[in-house]
Design a protein around this motif. Structure first.
Motif, PDB file in Angstrom:
ATOM      1  N   PRO A 323       0.817  -1.224   0.000  1.00 23.53           N
ATOM      2  CA  PRO A 323       0.000   0.000   0.000  1.00 23.53           C
ATOM      3  C   PRO A 323       0.850   1.274   0.000  1.00 23.53           C
ATOM      4  N   ARG A 329      -4.758  -0.761  -1.713  1.00 21.31           N
ATOM      5  CA  ARG A 329      -5.186  -0.088  -0.493  1.00 21.31           C
ATOM      6  C   ARG A 329      -4.802  -0.927   0.723  1.00 21.31           C
ATOM      7  N   ASP A 332      -7.289  -3.753   1.436  1.00 20.22           N
ATOM      8  CA  ASP A 332      -7.517  -4.768   0.406  1.00 20.22           C
ATOM      9  C   ASP A 332      -7.468  -6.148   1.072  1.00 20.22           C
ATOM     10  N   THR A 382      -3.770   0.570   9.484  1.00 21.75           N
ATOM     11  CA  THR A 382      -4.998   1.375   9.551  1.00 21.75           C
ATOM     12  C   THR A 382      -5.326   1.760  10.987  1.00 21.75           C
ATOM     13  N   PRO A 444      -1.912   7.056  -4.529  1.00 21.52           N
ATOM     14  CA  PRO A 444      -3.136   6.247  -4.539  1.00 21.52           C
ATOM     15  C   PRO A 444      -2.850   4.852  -5.081  1.00 21.52           C
ATOM     16  N   ALA A 445      -3.746   3.906  -4.776  1.00 24.31           N
ATOM     17  CA  ALA A 445      -3.611   2.549  -5.297  1.00 24.31           C
ATOM     18  C   ALA A 445      -3.706   2.569  -6.809  1.00 24.31           C
ATOM     19  N   THR A 450      -6.874  -2.016  -8.149  1.00 22.57           N
ATOM     20  CA  THR A 450      -8.304  -1.819  -7.924  1.00 22.57           C
ATOM     21  C   THR A 450      -9.119  -2.753  -8.809  1.00 22.57           C
TER      22      THR A 450
END
Length: 456
Positions: A323, A329, A332, A382, A444-445, A450
């Motif tokens: 990430p 992300r 994920d 997180t 960003p991913a 994605t």
């Protein structure tokens, strides 16, 4: 961490940066995280500026890794990571980063298989048997261990500086560099059949040389691109390093944008996009395997022949860092399942002791964890409480030296490797800035990640 023993007594070259901008950042850290963290961040970042960077009249800059007087393409990028958050407002700092980027790109054009370079044709470093019909090992090259990330990191730095500042003056050679990288990664998709690269070192541990007369581990085509060595500079057990390939996918995405929006080279953009798609498909089809509990996880290495290594190494790109690199992300499900595995005893390079637990590396002694991996663990978490816990752990395991080490023993931080390792200092600063809410630039991913998650 008392950083008084880091040598920052020398003059801070104000041509490299605006001292007031750095002071302002350190003050903001102090307001949010306290004096000890702010002192560490200020001294680590000042040390990088004062002792590792040499500007040259040709508009380039050479960055040593710390206690080794050579410039690794990987390290020189990561050493600058915390400075990116100031580059948008500090023009002198942006000039310094641009100078490093130019030097990286010139180095790739000199020898795209090399991982570390000298500051001139000094002949310093290792003299190995390494096959290349054009260059062999140049006196400009410190070490010629081929690693995917040595090409991906300079692309990342060039792209990041463009994104943050909008400047393009560091991209004059990028078209040629991009072609060189794409061609090499395509060649190494079929290493056994097409590659000129070999590497042999004598009188060394097995991890410092390649098997099969220097050709390295054999593979079957998967769509991924081969590597001889990991980001740790240790030989791959299997030929396809999965996090290295994921980072290559991210870097190729950057090249697509740069080719389209800066170079206006549609063919280059199409070629980068096509290779990106092939590597991403290879990861999905061959790099995702069944874990010990029957769950799907990323492997660390595979060979396309059934060989699979379930592990992770402290050096980034790692599975833990995906990430942070911009592959996926942090939430994920495939990543979180992999994270659970590699932060457990199922990872042969994960160690737990009375002082710390975390990921180490066969590059250092057993039961040594790496502060870089602890910082990456925090940066990809997180949970704010986990980030702060890991920040404090790094802060209190310096053994009184005032520096973030390469590794330390999980039961005794006084037993460590490398007293001066600038990459480790930088990753501590990145974690501190993240914990303080001061990291102004994030990746960003990728669209590929994605789309892969949606397909699952």
């Amino acid at each position: 961490m008392k950083l008084s023993r880091i040598n920052d007594d020398g003059p801070h070259d104000s041509a490299l940066h605006d001292p007031e901008a750095l002071a302002g950042l350190v003050d903001a850290v102090r307001d949010r995280l306290g004096e000890a963290v702010a002192d560490a961040v200020g001294r680590c970042m000042s040390d990088t500026l004062a002792r590792t960077i040499t500007r040259h009249p040709d508009g380039t800059a050479f960055v040593i890794t710390g206690d080794i007087p050579a410039m690794w393409l990987r390290d020189s990028t990561t050493q600058l990571a915390p400075f990116l958050h100031l580059a948008g407002t500090d023009a002198r700092l942006a000039d310094t980063i641009a100078a490093v980027s130019r030097r990286q790109q010139a180095s790739i054009l000199h020898d795209p298989y090399a991982n570390a370079f000298n500051d001139g044709p000094t002949g310093g470093g290792h003299r190995d048997r390494t096959g290349d019909p054009v260059t062999g090992q140049s006196p400009w090259v410190w070490e010629r261990k081929y690693e995917i990330d040595s090409l991906a990191y300079p692309v990342q730095l060039a792209y990041d500086l463009w994104q943050i500042t909008g400047r393009t003056d560091h991209l004059g050679q990028l078209g040629q560099v991009a072609r060189t990288i794409i061609d090499l990664w395509r060649t190494e998709q079929r290493h056994d059949e097409a590659s000129p690269y070999t590497f042999e070192r004598t009188d060394c541990p097995p991890s410092d040389t390649l098997v099969r007369d220097g050709r390295g581990p054999g593979t079957t085509f998967t769509g991924m691109t081969w590597a001889g060595f990991r980001p740790s500079d240790d030989a791959c057990r299997y030929g396809y390093n999965v996090p290295g390939n994921a980072f290559a996918v991210v870097a190729l995405g950057y090249l697509v944008r740069l080719a389209s929006e800066v170079l206006h080279d549609d063919q280059l953009a199409d070629d980068a996009a096509a290779l990106r798609s092939e590597l991403e498909r290879g990861i999905r089809e061959h790099g995702v395997v069944v874990g010990p509990q029957g769950e799907q996880v990323y492997a660390y290495e595979v060979d396309g022949r059934g060989g699979v290594l379930l592990a992770d190494d402290a050096n980034s790109p790692s599975l833990l860092s995906l990430p942070f690199l911009g592959w996926c992300r942090a939430d994920d499900p495939l990543y979180t399942a992999t994270r659970d595995l590699i932060l457990s005893e199922a990872n042969p390079y994960h160690y737990s002791g009375t002082t710390a637990s975390g990921i180490g590396s066969p590059h250092t002694p057993e039961r040594h964890v790496w502060p870089i991996a602890l910082a990456i663990q925090g940066l990809t978490s997180t949970d704010p409480a986990e980030r702060r816990r890991l920040l404090d752990l790094i802060l209190t395991t310096d053994a009184g030296t005032g520096a973030v080490h390469e590794s330390f023993h999980v039961d005794d931080p006084g037993t460590y490797t490398r007293e001066w390792f600038s990459w480790a200092n930088a990753m501590f600063c990145e974690l501190a800035l993240e914990t303080a809410g001061l990291r102004s630039y994030r990746r960003p991913a990728t669209e590929a990640a994605t789309e892969g998650e949606a397909a699952r």
